[in-house]
Write an enzyme that holds these catalytic residues in place. Structure first.
Site, PDB file in Angstrom:
ATOM      1  N   GLY A 206       0.780  -1.229   0.000  1.00  0.00           N
ATOM      2  CA  GLY A 206       0.000   0.000   0.000  1.00  0.00           C
ATOM      3  C   GLY A 206       0.812   1.279   0.000  1.00  0.00           C
ATOM      4  CB  CYS A 331      14.856  -2.297   2.515  1.00  0.00           C
ATOM      5  SG  CYS A 331      13.215  -2.028   1.847  1.00  0.00           S
TER       6      CYS A 331
HETATM    7  C1  LIG Z   1      10.288  -4.433  -4.843  1.00  0.00           C
HETATM    8  C2  LIG Z   1       9.912  -4.356  -3.392  1.00  0.00           C
HETATM    9  N1  LIG Z   1       9.476  -5.452  -2.773  1.00  0.00           N
HETATM   10  C3  LIG Z   1       9.102  -5.440  -1.483  1.00  0.00           C
HETATM   11  C4  LIG Z   1       9.164  -4.286  -0.731  1.00  0.00           C
HETATM   12  C5  LIG Z   1       8.727  -4.317   0.696  1.00  0.00           C
HETATM   13  O1  LIG Z   1       7.432  -3.788   0.846  1.00  0.00           O
HETATM   14  P1  LIG Z   1       6.951  -3.238   2.274  1.00  0.00           P
HETATM   15  O2  LIG Z   1       7.759  -2.018   2.566  1.00  0.00           O
HETATM   16  O3  LIG Z   1       5.495  -2.966   2.109  1.00  0.00           O
HETATM   17  O4  LIG Z   1       7.184  -4.333   3.274  1.00  0.00           O
HETATM   18  C6  LIG Z   1       9.634  -3.102  -1.331  1.00  0.00           C
HETATM   19  C7  LIG Z   1       9.795  -1.864  -0.528  1.00  0.00           C
HETATM   20  O5  LIG Z   1      10.794  -1.194  -0.612  1.00  0.00           O
HETATM   21  C8  LIG Z   1       9.997  -3.139  -2.704  1.00  0.00           C
HETATM   22  O6  LIG Z   1      10.441  -2.046  -3.335  1.00  0.00           O
END
Ligand SMILES: Cc1ncc(COP(=O)(O)O)c(C=O)c1O
Length: 392
Positions: A206, A331
């Protein structure tokens, strides 16, 4: 106060329509699993949201499993499919992913390898960051029969490179192997039709769309074999336990509805903005290199490497000037590590450390591009000078 936000792939602003509905729903009492009136009302909100998301993404409502975001959806797909395969036939213990997956898939697969006895294969990409289909074909020919799941992201979060999902889904279907796609960066930016995609499962998040962090879903075909990762009250067909989040579901449904409705127009608008930014930077900084320039890219993504600089110094300089960008995946931002995506594309460590990602989104304007173009050359010059001093 940051004047210019060029980090929409990390997270984007919650939309006004979402905020209004979310605020209202948070003040509504009732657990969707309760049988009393308030519970039934919350259940109605939840189920209408499920139907709305399904309609917008080409899925059946029963194929929508609400999760607390993209990471959880990816883990449920990779780990849950692996465990179901092992339970069904102990011979299917192999997992194949691409080298450029987000850590939500990469680390989930490697955890299966280190803790659950999975045989994990990383399939390579070309210098544009696009999956090598020959590598997949060769892999399936040898290991297809013992493979529990193949995972390939729809579009890469660092480069924006779009992956050959139709070909991968067809190859996996022919081999009888379930295929998952992390479409967290794709939904709302590209047309996504789950039924037509041939995928077994698809993850969305989201907060990349204008809904709150902590909302998301896994689309899972009705014949997908999935074991739960979370155990508890048996919500979401027993696949994802935990009190149902009606407010979050509606927030997600509204964000998906707006993003999908505006997708085509936004694709054109963001491509124009991104291309102007790209051309302007290349004109001012001729040795800058656009990554995945030869690939089909997400419209708002621009990943560049700047020889002789360290991304941290560039990001620091941009931040001081009120411009928010990123060095790759948010991340892993904050930890100075070269991007595993660029390394997989053949870049060396120094080059990979010089990567700056600009991502535009629904609030981006011409003024943002102007600000970045006016600021970046001097910031890069200072970062280069700092690099020269550091190298002495
Ligand atoms: C390609 C991708 N997958 C997964 C995620 C993780 O999603 P969430 O932040 O909703 O856990 C991200 C977030 O940076 C993403 O860019």
């Amino acid at each position: 106060m940051t004047a210019t936000y060029l980090d929409h792939a990390a997270t984007t602003l919650v939309r006004d329509e979402v905020l209004a509905a979310y605020g209202e729903d948070l003040r509504r009492l009732g657990n969707p699993s309760s049988v009393h009136g308030p519970g039934r009302e919350a259940r109605r909100v939840l189920e209408e949201s499920r139907e709305s998301i399904a309609a917008d993404l080409g899925a059946h409502p029963t194929e929508v499993i609400f999760t607390a975001g993209g990471t959880e959806a990816d883990n449920l797909a990779v780990v849950g499919t692996f465990h179901a395969a092992v339970a069904g036939t102990a011979t299917r213990r192999a997992v194949a992913i691409s080298t450029v997956e987000h850590p939500a898939v990469l680390d989930a697969a490697h955890w299966l390898g280190s803790a659950q006895g999975a045989e994990v294969t990383e399939l390579g990409v070309d210098e544009q960051g696009v999956l090598d289909l020959d590598a997949l074909t060769a892999y399936l020919a040898v290991a297809g029969e013992r493979t529990a799941v193949v995972a390939l992201m729809w579009a890469n979060n660092e480069t924006g490179a779009v992956q050959p999902i139709p070909q991968v889904a067809a190859a996996c279907a022919a081999a009888g192997v379930p295929v998952h796609s992390d479409a967290v960066q794709a939904v709302g930016h590209l047309p996504v039709d789950f039924a037509a995609s041939g995928l077994t499962t698809l993850a969305l998040s989201g907060h990349k769309l204008g809904a709150p962090v902590g909302t998301g879903a896994l689309l899972a075909r009705r014949d997908a074999a999935l074991q739960p990762v979370l155990h508890g009250g048996g919500q979401e067909r027993g696949i994802r336990s935990g009190t149902l989040d009606a407010a979050g579901a509606r927030a997600l449904a509204i964000a998906v509805r707006i993003a999908v409705a505006e997708q085509a127009a936004e694709h054109a608008r963001l491509t124009t903005l991104r291309d102007r930014l790209q051309a302007g930077v290349l004109a001012a900084v001729p040795d800058a290199v656009v990554r995945s320039a030869g690939a089909d890219r997400l419209p708002g993504h621009l990943l560049m490497t700047f020889p002789g600089t360290d991304a941290d110094a560039v990001l620091f300089g941009l931040d001081a000037a009120g411009i928010a960008a990123s060095s790759g995946s948010a991340c892993t931002a904050g930890v100075t590590q070269p991007s595993h995506v660029l390394l997989a594309m053949g870049a060396d460590q120094r080059t990979a450390r010089s990567a700056v990602r600009f991502t535009l989104g629904w609030t981006s304007t011409d003024a943002d591009v102007d600000h970045a173009l006016a600021t970046l050359p001097a910031v890069l010059e200072r970062a280069r000078a700092a690099g020269r001093v550091g190298a002495r």
